[in-house]
Design a protein around this motif. Structure first.
Motif, PDB file in Angstrom:
ATOM      1  N   THR A  35      28.653  48.152  36.404  1.00  0.00           N
ATOM      2  CA  THR A  35      29.427  47.934  37.627  1.00  0.00           C
ATOM      3  C   THR A  35      29.635  46.441  37.859  1.00  0.00           C
ATOM      4  OG1 THR A  35      28.556  49.989  38.554  1.00  0.00           O
ATOM      5  CG2 THR A  35      29.540  48.426  40.099  1.00  0.00           C
ATOM      6  N   LEU A  36      28.597  45.643  37.617  1.00  0.00           N
ATOM      7  CA  LEU A  36      28.743  44.196  37.758  1.00  0.00           C
ATOM      8  C   LEU A  36      29.698  43.642  36.703  1.00  0.00           C
ATOM      9  CD1 LEU A  36      27.998  41.615  39.249  1.00  0.00           C
ATOM     10  CD2 LEU A  36      25.986  41.430  37.755  1.00  0.00           C
ATOM     11  N   TYR A  37      29.653  44.200  35.490  1.00  0.00           N
ATOM     12  CA  TYR A  37      30.605  43.806  34.449  1.00  0.00           C
ATOM     13  C   TYR A  37      32.038  44.037  34.937  1.00  0.00           C
ATOM     14  CZ  TYR A  37      33.733  44.549  30.530  1.00  0.00           C
ATOM     15  OH  TYR A  37      34.825  44.523  29.714  1.00  0.00           O
ATOM     16  N   LEU A  38      32.321  45.219  35.462  1.00  0.00           N
ATOM     17  CA  LEU A  38      33.672  45.529  35.933  1.00  0.00           C
ATOM     18  C   LEU A  38      34.097  44.594  37.065  1.00  0.00           C
ATOM     19  CD1 LEU A  38      33.647  49.435  35.980  1.00  0.00           C
ATOM     20  CD2 LEU A  38      34.960  47.944  34.459  1.00  0.00           C
ATOM     21  N   LYS A  39      33.198  44.357  37.993  1.00  0.00           N
ATOM     22  CA  LYS A  39      33.519  43.482  39.126  1.00  0.00           C
ATOM     23  C   LYS A  39      33.793  42.065  38.641  1.00  0.00           C
ATOM     24  CE  LYS A  39      31.680  43.880  43.262  1.00  0.00           C
ATOM     25  NZ  LYS A  39      30.801  43.825  44.463  1.00  0.00           N
ATOM     26  N   THR A  40      32.967  41.576  37.733  1.00  0.00           N
ATOM     27  CA  THR A  40      33.134  40.215  37.211  1.00  0.00           C
ATOM     28  C   THR A  40      34.440  40.096  36.438  1.00  0.00           C
ATOM     29  OG1 THR A  40      30.723  40.017  37.075  1.00  0.00           O
ATOM     30  CG2 THR A  40      32.016  38.376  35.883  1.00  0.00           C
ATOM     31  N   HIS A  41      34.770  41.107  35.645  1.00  0.00           N
ATOM     32  CA  HIS A  41      36.014  41.095  34.878  1.00  0.00           C
ATOM     33  C   HIS A  41      37.218  41.125  35.826  1.00  0.00           C
ATOM     34  CE1 HIS A  41      37.338  42.182  30.536  1.00  0.00           C
ATOM     35  NE2 HIS A  41      38.146  41.308  31.073  1.00  0.00           N
ATOM     36  N   ASN A  42      37.150  41.945  36.854  1.00  0.00           N
ATOM     37  CA  ASN A  42      38.187  42.004  37.878  1.00  0.00           C
ATOM     38  C   ASN A  42      38.392  40.622  38.513  1.00  0.00           C
ATOM     39  OD1 ASN A  42      39.834  42.611  40.126  1.00  0.00           O
ATOM     40  ND2 ASN A  42      38.194  43.625  41.224  1.00  0.00           N
ATOM     41  N   PHE A  43      37.311  39.979  38.875  1.00  0.00           N
ATOM     42  CA  PHE A  43      37.409  38.668  39.513  1.00  0.00           C
ATOM     43  C   PHE A  43      37.949  37.625  38.535  1.00  0.00           C
ATOM     44  CE2 PHE A  43      33.912  39.646  42.892  1.00  0.00           C
ATOM     45  CZ  PHE A  43      34.757  40.555  43.499  1.00  0.00           C
ATOM     46  N   HIS A  44      37.594  37.720  37.276  1.00  0.00           N
ATOM     47  CA  HIS A  44      38.136  36.832  36.242  1.00  0.00           C
ATOM     48  C   HIS A  44      39.664  36.922  36.223  1.00  0.00           C
ATOM     49  CE1 HIS A  44      38.907  35.188  32.205  1.00  0.00           C
ATOM     50  NE2 HIS A  44      39.523  36.333  31.927  1.00  0.00           N
ATOM     51  N   TRP A  45      40.185  38.137  36.275  1.00  0.00           N
ATOM     52  CA  TRP A  45      41.627  38.335  36.239  1.00  0.00           C
ATOM     53  C   TRP A  45      42.313  37.846  37.505  1.00  0.00           C
ATOM     54  CZ3 TRP A  45      40.621  44.043  34.727  1.00  0.00           C
ATOM     55  CH2 TRP A  45      40.457  44.154  33.338  1.00  0.00           C
ATOM     56  N   ASN A  46      41.656  37.990  38.655  1.00  0.00           N
ATOM     57  CA  ASN A  46      42.341  37.836  39.934  1.00  0.00           C
ATOM     58  C   ASN A  46      41.955  36.612  40.749  1.00  0.00           C
ATOM     59  OD1 ASN A  46      44.069  40.242  40.010  1.00  0.00           O
ATOM     60  ND2 ASN A  46      42.124  41.329  39.793  1.00  0.00           N
ATOM     61  N   VAL A  47      41.080  35.764  40.249  1.00  0.00           N
ATOM     62  CA  VAL A  47      40.688  34.583  41.011  1.00  0.00           C
ATOM     63  C   VAL A  47      41.877  33.624  41.142  1.00  0.00           C
ATOM     64  CG1 VAL A  47      39.799  33.227  39.034  1.00  0.00           C
ATOM     65  CG2 VAL A  47      38.865  32.847  41.338  1.00  0.00           C
ATOM     66  N   THR A  48      41.964  32.970  42.282  1.00  0.00           N
ATOM     67  CA  THR A  48      42.989  31.953  42.525  1.00  0.00           C
ATOM     68  C   THR A  48      42.356  30.810  43.301  1.00  0.00           C
ATOM     69  OG1 THR A  48      43.685  33.004  44.594  1.00  0.00           O
ATOM     70  CG2 THR A  48      44.898  33.632  42.597  1.00  0.00           C
ATOM     71  N   GLY A  49      43.106  29.725  43.434  1.00  0.00           N
ATOM     72  CA  GLY A  49      42.654  28.614  44.253  1.00  0.00           C
ATOM     73  C   GLY A  49      42.289  27.393  43.436  1.00  0.00           C
ATOM     74  N   PRO A  50      41.797  26.369  44.145  1.00  0.00           N
ATOM     75  CA  PRO A  50      41.527  25.081  43.498  1.00  0.00           C
ATOM     76  C   PRO A  50      40.466  25.144  42.395  1.00  0.00           C
ATOM     77  CG  PRO A  50      41.240  24.928  45.892  1.00  0.00           C
ATOM     78  CD  PRO A  50      41.559  26.343  45.570  1.00  0.00           C
TER      79      PRO A  50
END
Length: 155
Positions: free
Chosen positions: A28-43
């Motif tokens: 579950t943490l793998y999926l969440k981390t991968h999701n955040f890798h794809w969708n992170v934005t900002g400085p």
């Protein structure tokens, strides 16, 4: 064929039940981390994008280690989203939080996996299952260090 590795059937079952929770949390943490890798934005995009990639790659290897230990102890490893949802202590993220909230959620996730690994330790120690204890120790070290590194980004 009967398993005769010096750990009773009951102890192997207790240990694998705990490891199944660890596997579900890790996946579950793998999926969440991968999701955040794809969708992170900002400085901090580049820093976080690369950091999250390192973390999900490490988690991908970890799920295999945990699942193989479950199998070596003679039990089937859970392997479906439905099973992981039932076993995991980590909440999934359906939306796209801010970068800072992503970091905060990943700290909480890393700490949750460390707690789950720690909760399996007494059963492994009681059964003199050094192989599982070694795996748990390694997992706790990785998750505690990763939580610290992520937490440091919030200070």
């Amino acid at each position: 064929m009967k398993i005769d590795i010096g750990i009773s059937d009951a102890a192997r079952k207790e240990i694998t039940d705990g490891l199944s929770h660890l596997l579900a949390d890790t996946y579950t943490l793998y999926l969440k981390t991968h999701n955040f890798h794809w969708n992170v934005t900002g400085p901090m995009f580049n820093t976080l994008h690369l950091m999250f990639e390192q973390q999900y790659n490490e988690l991908a290897l970890a799920v295999d280690l945990v699942a193989e230990r479950i199998r070596a102890l003679g039990h089937p490893a859970p392997g479906s989203y439905k099973q992981y949802a039932a076993l995991s202590s980590i909440k999934e993220e359906d939306g796209v939080p801010s970068a800072e909230d992503m970091i905060r959620q990943l700290v909480e996730g890393q700490e949750a996996v460390a707690r789950t690994a720690r909760s399996v330790f007494p059963a492994a120690e009681k059964a003199n299952d050094e192989s599982t204890a070694d795996l748990l120790t390694q997992r706790m070290q990785v998750h505690e260090k990763t939580a610290w590194m992520l937490r440091s980004m919030l200070e």
